[in-house]
Design a protein around this motif. Structure first.
Motif, PDB file in Angstrom:
ATOM      1  N   SER A   1      49.173 107.492  16.728  1.00 45.02           N
ATOM      2  CA  SER A   1      48.429 106.494  15.969  1.00 45.02           C
ATOM      3  C   SER A   1      47.942 105.398  16.900  1.00 45.02           C
ATOM      4  O   SER A   1      48.463 105.215  17.998  1.00 45.02           O
ATOM      5  N   ALA A   2      46.958 104.679  16.431  1.00 46.22           N
ATOM      6  CA  ALA A   2      46.463 103.492  17.138  1.00 46.22           C
ATOM      7  C   ALA A   2      46.202 102.416  16.088  1.00 46.22           C
ATOM      8  O   ALA A   2      45.916 102.719  14.927  1.00 46.22           O
ATOM      9  N   PHE A   3      46.329 101.181  16.507  1.00 49.08           N
ATOM     10  CA  PHE A   3      46.113 100.058  15.597  1.00 49.08           C
ATOM     11  C   PHE A   3      45.334  98.991  16.341  1.00 49.08           C
ATOM     12  O   PHE A   3      45.765  98.551  17.409  1.00 49.08           O
ATOM     13  N   ILE A   4      44.199  98.611  15.804  1.00 52.06           N
ATOM     14  CA  ILE A   4      43.371  97.565  16.397  1.00 52.06           C
ATOM     15  C   ILE A   4      43.414  96.371  15.455  1.00 52.06           C
ATOM     16  O   ILE A   4      42.882  96.429  14.344  1.00 52.06           O
ATOM     17  N   ASN A   5      44.072  95.303  15.895  1.00 51.25           N
ATOM     18  CA  ASN A   5      44.182  94.088  15.101  1.00 51.25           C
ATOM     19  C   ASN A   5      43.222  93.052  15.689  1.00 51.25           C
ATOM     20  O   ASN A   5      43.364  92.665  16.852  1.00 51.25           O
ATOM     21  N   PHE A   6      42.246  92.622  14.907  1.00 53.31           N
ATOM     22  CA  PHE A   6      41.249  91.676  15.407  1.00 53.31           C
ATOM     23  C   PHE A   6      41.898  90.378  15.880  1.00 53.31           C
ATOM     24  O   PHE A   6      41.340  89.685  16.719  1.00 53.31           O
ATOM     25  N   ARG A   7      43.061  90.059  15.379  1.00 57.43           N
ATOM     26  CA  ARG A   7      43.771  88.843  15.775  1.00 57.43           C
ATOM     27  C   ARG A   7      44.134  88.865  17.257  1.00 57.43           C
ATOM     28  O   ARG A   7      44.331  87.825  17.884  1.00 57.43           O
ATOM     29  N   ASP A   8      44.215  90.053  17.856  1.00 54.95           N
ATOM     30  CA  ASP A   8      44.604  90.191  19.257  1.00 54.95           C
ATOM     31  C   ASP A   8      43.470  89.906  20.241  1.00 54.95           C
ATOM     32  O   ASP A   8      43.669  90.002  21.448  1.00 54.95           O
ATOM     33  N   TYR A   9      42.288  89.570  19.736  1.00 59.61           N
ATOM     34  CA  TYR A   9      41.117  89.357  20.587  1.00 59.61           C
ATOM     35  C   TYR A   9      40.638  87.923  20.434  1.00 59.61           C
ATOM     36  O   TYR A   9      40.742  87.331  19.373  1.00 59.61           O
ATOM     37  N   LYS A  10      40.085  87.401  21.514  1.00 57.18           N
ATOM     38  CA  LYS A  10      39.627  86.007  21.511  1.00 57.18           C
ATOM     39  C   LYS A  10      38.157  85.947  21.085  1.00 57.18           C
ATOM     40  O   LYS A  10      37.273  86.381  21.811  1.00 57.18           O
TER      41      LYS A  10
ATOM     42  N   LEU B   1      37.257  93.918  22.347  1.00 53.80           N
ATOM     43  CA  LEU B   1      37.314  94.506  21.016  1.00 53.80           C
ATOM     44  C   LEU B   1      36.236  95.565  20.864  1.00 53.80           C
ATOM     45  O   LEU B   1      36.500  96.663  20.361  1.00 53.80           O
ATOM     46  N   GLU B   2      35.035  95.276  21.314  1.00 56.92           N
ATOM     47  CA  GLU B   2      33.943  96.257  21.227  1.00 56.92           C
ATOM     48  C   GLU B   2      34.300  97.530  21.994  1.00 56.92           C
ATOM     49  O   GLU B   2      34.059  98.635  21.509  1.00 56.92           O
ATOM     50  N   ALA B   3      34.918  97.382  23.163  1.00 55.41           N
ATOM     51  CA  ALA B   3      35.316  98.553  23.950  1.00 55.41           C
ATOM     52  C   ALA B   3      36.373  99.373  23.207  1.00 55.41           C
ATOM     53  O   ALA B   3      36.296 100.608  23.161  1.00 55.41           O
ATOM     54  N   ASP B   4      37.351  98.702  22.606  1.00 57.27           N
ATOM     55  CA  ASP B   4      38.387  99.409  21.853  1.00 57.27           C
ATOM     56  C   ASP B   4      37.801 100.081  20.613  1.00 57.27           C
ATOM     57  O   ASP B   4      38.163 101.216  20.291  1.00 57.27           O
ATOM     58  N   LEU B   5      36.899  99.401  19.924  1.00 58.22           N
ATOM     59  CA  LEU B   5      36.244  99.998  18.761  1.00 58.22           C
ATOM     60  C   LEU B   5      35.403 101.207  19.179  1.00 58.22           C
ATOM     61  O   LEU B   5      35.380 102.224  18.481  1.00 58.22           O
ATOM     62  N   GLN B   6      34.736 101.092  20.312  1.00 59.62           N
ATOM     63  CA  GLN B   6      33.920 102.207  20.789  1.00 59.62           C
ATOM     64  C   GLN B   6      34.792 103.425  21.078  1.00 59.62           C
ATOM     65  O   GLN B   6      34.482 104.544  20.668  1.00 59.62           O
TER      66      GLN B   6
ATOM     67  N   ILE C   1      28.324 101.703   7.795  1.00 60.21           N
ATOM     68  CA  ILE C   1      29.391 101.090   6.989  1.00 60.21           C
ATOM     69  C   ILE C   1      30.315 100.266   7.882  1.00 60.21           C
ATOM     70  O   ILE C   1      30.644  99.118   7.573  1.00 60.21           O
ATOM     71  N   LEU C   2      30.717 100.837   9.011  1.00 62.76           N
ATOM     72  CA  LEU C   2      31.654 100.135   9.891  1.00 62.76           C
ATOM     73  C   LEU C   2      31.012  98.947  10.596  1.00 62.76           C
ATOM     74  O   LEU C   2      31.646  97.902  10.742  1.00 62.76           O
ATOM     75  N   ARG C   3      29.773  99.081  11.024  1.00 63.86           N
ATOM     76  CA  ARG C   3      29.100  97.939  11.676  1.00 63.86           C
ATOM     77  C   ARG C   3      28.894  96.798  10.683  1.00 63.86           C
ATOM     78  O   ARG C   3      29.039  95.633  11.042  1.00 63.86           O
ATOM     79  N   GLU C   4      28.565  97.126   9.443  1.00 64.62           N
ATOM     80  CA  GLU C   4      28.442  96.080   8.409  1.00 64.62           C
ATOM     81  C   GLU C   4      29.781  95.386   8.213  1.00 64.62           C
ATOM     82  O   GLU C   4      29.839  94.181   8.007  1.00 64.62           O
ATOM     83  N   TRP C   5      30.854  96.166   8.259  1.00 68.22           N
ATOM     84  CA  TRP C   5      32.180  95.600   8.077  1.00 68.22           C
ATOM     85  C   TRP C   5      32.572  94.725   9.260  1.00 68.22           C
ATOM     86  O   TRP C   5      33.128  93.644   9.087  1.00 68.22           O
ATOM     87  N   VAL C   6      32.307  95.193  10.471  1.00 67.58           N
ATOM     88  CA  VAL C   6      32.616  94.395  11.660  1.00 67.58           C
ATOM     89  C   VAL C   6      31.815  93.094  11.615  1.00 67.58           C
ATOM     90  O   VAL C   6      32.284  92.065  12.050  1.00 67.58           O
ATOM     91  N   ASP C   7      30.631  93.125  11.035  1.00 66.78           N
ATOM     92  CA  ASP C   7      29.739  91.996  10.794  1.00 66.78           C
ATOM     93  C   ASP C   7      28.913  91.670  12.034  1.00 66.78           C
ATOM     94  O   ASP C   7      29.411  91.094  12.998  1.00 66.78           O
ATOM     95  N   PRO C   8      27.649  92.038  12.001  1.00 60.33           N
ATOM     96  CA  PRO C   8      26.777  91.810  13.164  1.00 60.33           C
ATOM     97  C   PRO C   8      26.525  90.331  13.469  1.00 60.33           C
ATOM     98  O   PRO C   8      25.996  90.003  14.518  1.00 60.33           O
ATOM     99  N   LEU C   9      26.928  89.436  12.594  1.00 66.34           N
ATOM    100  CA  LEU C   9      26.738  88.005  12.856  1.00 66.34           C
ATOM    101  C   LEU C   9      27.798  87.453  13.791  1.00 66.34           C
ATOM    102  O   LEU C   9      27.637  86.379  14.351  1.00 66.34           O
ATOM    103  N   TRP C  10      28.894  88.181  13.959  1.00 64.62           N
ATOM    104  CA  TRP C  10      29.939  87.716  14.852  1.00 64.62           C
ATOM    105  C   TRP C  10      29.605  88.102  16.279  1.00 64.62           C
ATOM    106  O   TRP C  10      28.995  89.124  16.537  1.00 64.62           O
ATOM    107  N   ASP C  11      30.034  87.280  17.197  1.00 63.59           N
ATOM    108  CA  ASP C  11      29.959  87.621  18.608  1.00 63.59           C
ATOM    109  C   ASP C  11      31.259  88.370  18.919  1.00 63.59           C
ATOM    110  O   ASP C  11      32.288  87.762  19.173  1.00 63.59           O
ATOM    111  N   VAL C  12      31.194  89.695  18.833  1.00 62.31           N
ATOM    112  CA  VAL C  12      32.390  90.513  19.004  1.00 62.31           C
ATOM    113  C   VAL C  12      32.806  90.483  20.479  1.00 62.31           C
ATOM    114  O   VAL C  12      32.000  90.773  21.364  1.00 62.31           O
ATOM    115  N   PRO C  13      34.053  90.118  20.756  1.00 63.67           N
ATOM    116  CA  PRO C  13      34.521  90.095  22.142  1.00 63.67           C
ATOM    117  C   PRO C  13      34.358  91.473  22.795  1.00 63.67           C
ATOM    118  O   PRO C  13      34.531  92.507  22.147  1.00 63.67           O
ATOM    119  N   ALA C  14      34.048  91.468  24.092  1.00 53.89           N
ATOM    120  CA  ALA C  14      33.805  92.713  24.823  1.00 53.89           C
ATOM    121  C   ALA C  14      35.007  93.657  24.755  1.00 53.89           C
ATOM    122  O   ALA C  14      34.832  94.871  24.621  1.00 53.89           O
TER     123      ALA C  14
END
Length: 173
Positions: A10-19, A113-118, A98-111
């Motif tokens: 399993s893997a778990f990506i918690n957005f709280r872990d990113y700045k 987090l984006e790498a882990d999501l990718q 669906i996932l990009r809408e959820w991640v929200d394109p208005l946020w500046d996603v940290p690099a």
């Protein structure tokens, strides 16, 4: 089905872990990924969905309790009401949308987090032979405290070349 699915990891990506650079809270947004090995025998997608629903790793309320092997809940739903028929076959493009809408394109996603999501999410979507999305089951399917999630997106990714089925849940709570 003679051979069952085997949980591989399993893997778990918690957005709280990113700045994040903005001041909004991202502490309750996460992605939970469970990988299971396909059975040796060749079976159809509906049989694979049924095997996944029957697997103990599917008995997760995604609200902090973890997997409960005898649990009656799956995410916000009563487990008994989740069947292969409630999953919609969708395209890669729709899954990414669906996932990009959820991640929200208005946020500046940290690099990071984006790498882990990718790696863990979008790369797996791209590699999947078939993608299934859990449809909204309606109020009667919501369990006694199932409205703890603001958003609950569930995908089942079947990648026959890798011999894996992946249960991917992206949610807010």
């Amino acid at each position: 089905m003679g051979n069952e699915l085997t949980h591989e990891g399993s893997a778990f990506i918690n957005f709280r872990d990113y700045k994040f650079q903005d001041s909004r809270s991202h502490g309750f947004r996460w992605v939970d990924i469970k990988h299971l090995r396909l059975p040796a025998e060749s079976v159809g997608d509906r049989e694979l969905l049924a095997a996944l629903i029957g697997h103990e790793q599917f008995r997760d309320d995604y609200a902090g309790g973890g997997v409960l092997p005898e649990g009656p809940r799956h995410g916000p739903y009563w487990l008994r009401l989740v069947t292969p028929d409630v999953y919609e076959s969708i395209s890669r493009e729709k899954g990414v949308h669906i996932l990009r809408e959820w991640v929200d394109p208005l946020w500046d996603v940290p690099a990071e987090l984006e790498a882990d999501l990718q790696q863990e999410v979008f790369g797996r979507l791209a590699a999947a032979d078939h993608i299934y999305y859990l449809s909204e089951l309606g109020d009667e399917a919501i369990h006694d405290w199932g409205r703890v999630h603001d958003y609950f997106h569930e995908f089942v990714l079947i990648d026959r070349s890798a011999g894996q089925i992946t249960l991917l849940v992206a949610a807010d709570d």
